[in-house]
Design an enzyme around this catalytic site. Structure first.
Site, short mmCIF file in Angstrom:
data_model
loop_
_atom_site.label_atom_id
_atom_site.label_comp_id
_atom_site.label_asym_id
_atom_site.label_seq_id
_atom_site.Cartn_x
_atom_site.Cartn_y
_atom_site.Cartn_z
N ALA A 66 0.88 -1.40 -0.09
CA ALA A 66 -0.11 0.10 0.13
C ALA A 66 0.85 1.21 -0.10
O ALA A 66 2.00 1.10 0.33
CB ALA A 66 -0.82 -0.05 1.22
N GLY A 111 0.79 -4.99 1.07
CA GLY A 111 -0.39 -4.90 -0.11
C GLY A 111 -0.21 -5.73 -1.06
O GLY A 111 -1.25 -6.23 -2.01
N GLU A 114 -0.56 -9.29 -0.47
CA GLU A 114 -1.94 -9.47 -0.24
C GLU A 114 -2.54 -9.59 -1.51
O GLU A 114 -3.58 -10.41 -1.64
CB GLU A 114 -2.60 -8.39 0.80
CG GLU A 114 -1.80 -8.41 2.06
CD GLU A 114 -2.19 -7.11 2.82
OE1 GLU A 114 -1.96 -6.01 2.65
OE2 GLU A 114 -2.73 -7.33 4.09
N GLU A 134 4.48 -5.03 7.51
CA GLU A 134 3.95 -3.87 8.15
C GLU A 134 4.34 -3.66 9.45
O GLU A 134 4.30 -2.42 10.08
CB GLU A 134 2.26 -4.17 8.10
CG GLU A 134 1.62 -4.07 6.89
CD GLU A 134 1.57 -5.31 6.05
OE1 GLU A 134 2.29 -6.39 6.35
OE2 GLU A 134 1.04 -5.37 4.91
N1 CAA Z 1 4.55 3.18 -0.74
C1 CAA Z 1 5.08 4.27 -1.36
N2 CAA Z 1 6.21 4.52 -2.00
C2 CAA Z 1 6.90 3.21 -2.25
C3 CAA Z 1 6.65 2.07 -1.64
C4 CAA Z 1 5.23 2.01 -0.90
N3 CAA Z 1 4.93 0.95 -0.06
N4 CAA Z 1 7.59 1.25 -1.67
C5 CAA Z 1 8.37 1.83 -2.61
N5 CAA Z 1 8.15 3.15 -2.56
C6 CAA Z 1 8.87 4.25 -3.55
C7 CAA Z 1 10.05 4.75 -2.68
O1 CAA Z 1 9.51 5.77 -1.84
C8 CAA Z 1 10.89 5.14 -3.86
O2 CAA Z 1 10.48 6.44 -4.00
P1 CAA Z 1 11.17 7.70 -4.48
O3 CAA Z 1 12.23 7.28 -5.45
O4 CAA Z 1 10.55 9.00 -4.66
O5 CAA Z 1 12.22 8.08 -3.11
C9 CAA Z 1 10.80 4.37 -4.98
O6 CAA Z 1 9.52 3.64 -4.66
C10 CAA Z 1 11.72 3.40 -4.82
O7 CAA Z 1 12.06 2.30 -3.75
P2 CAA Z 1 13.37 2.31 -2.86
O8 CAA Z 1 14.29 3.70 -3.40
O9 CAA Z 1 13.13 2.30 -1.49
O10 CAA Z 1 13.92 1.09 -3.49
P3 CAA Z 1 14.78 0.23 -3.16
O11 CAA Z 1 15.30 -0.84 -4.18
O12 CAA Z 1 15.74 0.76 -1.90
O13 CAA Z 1 13.98 -0.74 -1.88
C11 CAA Z 1 11.99 -1.89 -1.19
C12 CAA Z 1 13.00 -1.50 -2.44
C13 CAA Z 1 12.75 -2.89 -0.19
C14 CAA Z 1 10.79 -2.64 -1.82
C15 CAA Z 1 11.42 -0.53 -0.37
O14 CAA Z 1 11.04 0.13 -1.29
C16 CAA Z 1 10.55 -0.91 0.71
O15 CAA Z 1 10.80 -1.38 1.82
N6 CAA Z 1 9.16 -0.34 0.28
C17 CAA Z 1 8.05 -0.68 1.37
C18 CAA Z 1 7.61 -2.03 1.35
C19 CAA Z 1 6.57 -2.19 2.54
O16 CAA Z 1 6.84 -1.49 3.75
N7 CAA Z 1 5.24 -2.42 1.98
C20 CAA Z 1 4.37 -2.45 2.92
C21 CAA Z 1 3.45 -1.24 2.93
S1 CAA Z 1 2.09 -0.91 4.19
C22 CAA Z 1 0.90 -2.03 3.28
O17 CAA Z 1 0.85 -2.64 2.62
C23 CAA Z 1 -0.20 -2.21 4.43
C24 CAA Z 1 -1.56 -3.03 3.95
O18 CAA Z 1 -1.34 -4.16 4.19
C25 CAA Z 1 -2.21 -2.52 3.14
#
Ligand code: CAA
Length: 259
Positions: A66, A111, A114, A134
Site C-alpha cells: 500500500a 499489500g 496481499e 507492516e
Molecule cells: N509506498 C510508497 N512508495 C513506495 C513504496 C510504498 N509501499 N515502496 C517503494 N516506494 C517508493 C520509494 O519511496 C521510492 O520513491 P522515491 O524514488 O521517490 O524515493 C521508490 O519507490 C523506490 O523505492 P526504494 O528507493 O525504497 O527502492 P529500494 O530498492 O531501495 O527498496 C523496497 C525496495 C525494499 C521494496 C523498499 O522500497 C521498501 O521497503 N518499500 C516498502 C515496502 C513496505 O513496507 N510495504 C508495505 C506497505 S504497508 C501495507 O501494504 C499495508 C497493508 O497491508 C495494506
C-alpha cells in the site's frame, strides 16, 4: 481499455493486468486501486475474456505494498476507509468466477503480497521477494494478509512472517506453497500465459463452478462445503458444455465447447 495507473491488454481469451506505477514500485495508492477496481469490472463483464494474469510493470516490483506516503498522515477513520477500499477490491478478485493468476515479477510486499494472495494461484520470477513488513511501519497487514496468509501457508509460518516482517525469496515462497512455480524473469510472463491459455481453453461454465466451489467452500465446514460442491456440479448438468463434453468423449472426438 485505457487507465492511468495500469495497463489492460487482452490477448486471445486472457487479460493481462499490469500495475503501472514503476517509479513507486507499483505501490497501491487510491488511484491505482480505483483503476484496478474498474479493470476487474471489465474482466467480469466481458464474456470474451475467460481469465486474467495480474503482474507489475518494470523488472523490480510486482507491488511494493500500500502507498506509505498516502497512508502516513491518516487517522484511524481514514485508515479504515483505505483498508476497506483495498479489501473490497481484493475480495472482488475472489468473487469473479474466472481464473485469475498472479505473475509476481519482483517485490510483493505488504499489500502486494496481499494482492497476489487474493489471486487463484501464483507463479514467480527468481528475483521475486515476498513479505508482510507492516510491523516495521508500526502497523499490521490491512488488505487481508492476516487472514489469507495463514490459510495459504499455515498458521505457524504466517505468524513468523507477519511478526518478524521478514522478506523471503521466491525459492522459499515455493517451498512453503505460497507460489506454484518459479521461472527466470524473462520467462515468467510466457509461462504464465501458457498455463492461462490451457485454463481458458476449458469451458467457461465449468471454470465458473470450479472457482465458486473452491472459493466459497474453503472456509466452510467440510461437509457443508461438499454439499455446496454437489449443488454446483448438479448445475453443470444444465449446461451445453456438459452435453458436448460427455457426448464428445463417448463419440471419441474432440469436444467443441461454445463457452
Ligand atoms: N509506498 C510508497 N512508495 C513506495 C513504496 C510504498 N509501499 N515502496 C517503494 N516506494 C517508493 C520509494 O519511496 C521510492 O520513491 P522515491 O524514488 O521517490 O524515493 C521508490 O519507490 C523506490 O523505492 P526504494 O528507493 O525504497 O527502492 P529500494 O530498492 O531501495 O527498496 C523496497 C525496495 C525494499 C521494496 C523498499 O522500497 C521498501 O521497503 N518499500 C516498502 C515496502 C513496505 O513496507 N510495504 C508495505 C506497505 S504497508 C501495507 O501494504 C499495508 C497493508 O497491508 C495494506
Amino acid at each position: 481499455m485505457a487507465f492511468e495507473n495500469l495497463l489492460f491488454e487482452v490477448t486471445g481469451k486472457v487479460a493481462l493486468i499490469t500495475m503501472n506505477r514503476p517509479k513507486a514500485l507499483n505501490a497501491l495508492n487510491s488511484d491505482l486501486l480505483n483503476d484496478l477496481s474498474k479493470a476487474l469490472d471489465e474482466l467480469e463483464a466481458n464474456d470474451g475474456i475467460k481469465g486474467a494474469i495480474i503482474t507489475g510493470a518494470g523488472e523490480k516490483a510486482f507491488v511494493a505494498g500500500a502507498d506509505i506516503s498516502q497512508m502516513a498522515p491518516y487517522n484511524p477513520e481514514q485508515a479504515r476507509g483505505y483498508m476497506l477500499l483495498g479489501q473490497q477490491i481484493f475480495n472482488h478478485i475472489e468473487s469473479i468466477e474466472k481464473p485469475i493468476m498472479a505473475a509476481v515479477n519482483g517485490f510483493a510486499l505488504g499489500g502486494g503480497n496481499e494482492l497476489c494472495m487474493a489471486c487463484d494461484f501464483r507463479y514467480a520470477s527468481t528475483n521475486a521477494r515476498f513479505g508482510q513488513p507492516e510491523v516495521n511501519l508500526g502497523i499490521m497487514p490491512g488488505f487481508g494478509g492476516s487472514q489469507r496468509l495463514p490459510r495459504l501457508v499455515g498458521p505457524g509460518i504466517a505468524r513468523e512472517l507477519i511478526f518478524s516482517g521478514n522478506t523471503i525469496t521466491a525459492e522459499e515462497a515455493l517451498r512453503i506453497g505460497l507460489v506454484n512455480k518459479v521461472f527466470a524473469q524473462d520467462k515468467l510472463l510466457e509461462e504464465s500465459r501458457k498455463i492461462m491459455d490451457i485454463i481458458t481453453s476449458k469451458p467457461a461454465s465449468a471454470l465458473r463452478y470450479c472457482k465458486a466451489s473452491l472459493v466459497r467452500g474453503q472456509d466452510e465446514d467440510i461437509y457443508k462445503a461438499i454439499g455446496l460442491e454437489r449443488e454446483l456440479v448438479s448445475l453443470c448438468f444444465a449446461s451445453e458444455d456438459q452435453k458436448e463434453g460427455m457426448s464428445a468423449f463417448l463419440e471419441k472426438r474432440p469436444a467443441q465447447f461454445k463457452s
